[in-house]
Motif scaffolding. Structure first.
Motif, PDB file in Angstrom:
ATOM      1  N   ASN A 115       0.839  -1.189   0.000  1.00  0.00           N
ATOM      2  CA  ASN A 115       0.000   0.000   0.000  1.00  0.00           C
ATOM      3  C   ASN A 115       0.877   1.242   0.000  1.00  0.00           C
ATOM      4  N   CYS A 116       0.420   2.296  -0.652  1.00  0.00           N
ATOM      5  CA  CYS A 116       1.187   3.533  -0.647  1.00  0.00           C
ATOM      6  C   CYS A 116       0.251   4.717  -0.840  1.00  0.00           C
ATOM      7  N   GLN A 117       0.710   5.859  -0.367  1.00  0.00           N
ATOM      8  CA  GLN A 117      -0.055   7.093  -0.520  1.00  0.00           C
ATOM      9  C   GLN A 117       0.899   8.274  -0.526  1.00  0.00           C
ATOM     10  N   HIS A 118       0.411   9.393  -0.971  1.00  0.00           N
ATOM     11  CA  HIS A 118       1.141  10.646  -0.792  1.00  0.00           C
ATOM     12  C   HIS A 118       1.234  10.929   0.703  1.00  0.00           C
ATOM     13  N   CYS A 141       2.526   9.957  -9.779  1.00  0.00           N
ATOM     14  CA  CYS A 141       2.305   8.940 -10.810  1.00  0.00           C
ATOM     15  C   CYS A 141       3.617   8.307 -11.240  1.00  0.00           C
ATOM     16  N   ALA A 144       4.728   5.955  -8.491  1.00  0.00           N
ATOM     17  CA  ALA A 144       3.863   4.774  -8.429  1.00  0.00           C
ATOM     18  C   ALA A 144       4.119   3.835  -9.606  1.00  0.00           C
ATOM     19  N   PHE A 160      -2.357   1.914  -4.667  1.00  0.00           N
ATOM     20  CA  PHE A 160      -2.370   3.312  -4.246  1.00  0.00           C
ATOM     21  C   PHE A 160      -3.625   3.602  -3.430  1.00  0.00           C
ATOM     22  N   LEU A 177      -5.104  10.023 -11.440  1.00  0.00           N
ATOM     23  CA  LEU A 177      -4.147   8.946 -11.165  1.00  0.00           C
ATOM     24  C   LEU A 177      -4.468   7.713 -12.015  1.00  0.00           C
ATOM     25  N   THR A 181      -1.475   6.487 -14.818  1.00  0.00           N
ATOM     26  CA  THR A 181      -0.621   5.390 -14.346  1.00  0.00           C
ATOM     27  C   THR A 181      -0.959   4.136 -15.152  1.00  0.00           C
ATOM     28  N   VAL A 186      -0.014  -0.336 -11.379  1.00  0.00           N
ATOM     29  CA  VAL A 186      -0.601   0.449 -10.288  1.00  0.00           C
ATOM     30  C   VAL A 186      -2.059   0.036 -10.086  1.00  0.00           C
TER      31      VAL A 186
END
Length: 292
Positions: A115-118, A141, A144, A160, A177, A181, A186
């Motif tokens: 998992n990832c986020q800004h 982008c 990611a 994301f 996004l 992407t 992604v």
């Protein structure tokens, strides 16, 4: 051998989804050895409550020189750590470097989702809710896409996570996004609470993201309290499942409609009483209401 009936197939599909809990709220220590004890305690408590799968922040990789130490901890507690959760700034090269290291660790322990986020606008003195910004989003982008391709080589899926107070929050941010992407690399993690804060229906967003949905975060929202909350206090309206107003049976139905058969990971940033209590309340709800 007779084929199962349609009804039997539907029951099987419902049973495929698996309940998980995210345990970063247990981690309050500054030193690695104490934090590892807290991590193990989170594993034990989650397992006791019936969560066989767990998630945590990617920074826990800093606690372990040898990934096998974490694997052994999982075995002792009877849980599987399936997801690590990282955060991106806007320095593309630096964040790709950090992300690759975290993905390497995740692959080494057998985790399947990253998992990832800004990292968000928290603490910079500006507003937490900002218009869609293509210049910032282009950097996110690029990070990611690069990390998603790298993760795929390692057998990991990058997901994301749109999140309040970040550059990917509003529906227009998510649309950007998705359009900028590569769907091969992604995927998305939808969070029912952050989606609600952004004025979206979790059900409709699930259908929009469709096959790019690879992971789910479940938490409830007290939308009555949300009406008067401002800024970061909006996340103070998050609740254990069943203690808010989100229609989770409808969410589950939408997931079944798109053929989702993965993890439903419960998260609560600010436990109402304590970590164990909130995890227990949500586990009872998942079992009794969602039949998972």
């Amino acid at each position: 051998t007779p084929k199962p009936s349609s009804a039997a197939s539907d029951v099987y599909k419902r049973q495929i989804m698996k309940a998980a809990y995210t345990g970063w709220t247990w981690l309050t220590a500054k030193d690695a050895e104490t934090a590892k004890k807290q991590l193990e305690q989170s594993f034990k408590e989650c397992k006791f409550l019936g969560y066989d799968y767990v998630e945590n922040f990617a920074f826990i990789s800093d606690y372990f020189e040898d990934p096998n130490e974490l694997i052994e901890m999982e075995k002792r507690c009877g849980v599987e750590l399936v997801n690590l959760y990282g955060h991106f700034g806007t320095d593309v090269e630096e964040n790709i470097k950090v992300g690759k290291k975290q993905i390497d660790f995740l692959a080494a322990i057998g985790g399947k989702w990253y998992n990832c986020q800004h990292g968000g606008y928290f603490g910079d003195g500006g507003p937490l809710e900002r218009p869609t910004n293509p210049e910032v989003l282009d950097k996110i982008c690029a990070i990611a896409d690069t990390l998603g391709a790298y993760a795929k080589e390692k057998g990991v899926t990058l997901c994301f996570h749109p999140h309040y107070g970040t550059c990917v929050f509003w529906e227009s941010d998510i649309d950007y996004l998705m359009a900028h992407t590569d769907p091969r690399y992604v995927s998305f993690c939808i969070d029912t609470a952050h989606t609600t804060l952004a004025g979206m229906s979790p059900v409709e967003l699930i259908k929009k993201v469709g096959p790019r949905l690879a992971y789910m975060h479940l938490k409830d929202v007290d939308t009555y309290a949300l009406k008067t909350a401002e800024g970061a206090d909006k996340m103070g309206t998050f609740r254990a499942l069943g203690h808010g107003t989100i229609d989770f049976p409808a969410v589950k139905a939408a997931l079944e409609e798109i053929g989702y058969d993965g993890i439903l990971c419960v998260e609560l940033d600010r436990p109402e009483v304590g970590n164990f209590h909130s995890a227990e309340v949500s586990r009872i709800y998942i079992r009794d209401v969602l039949d998972i």
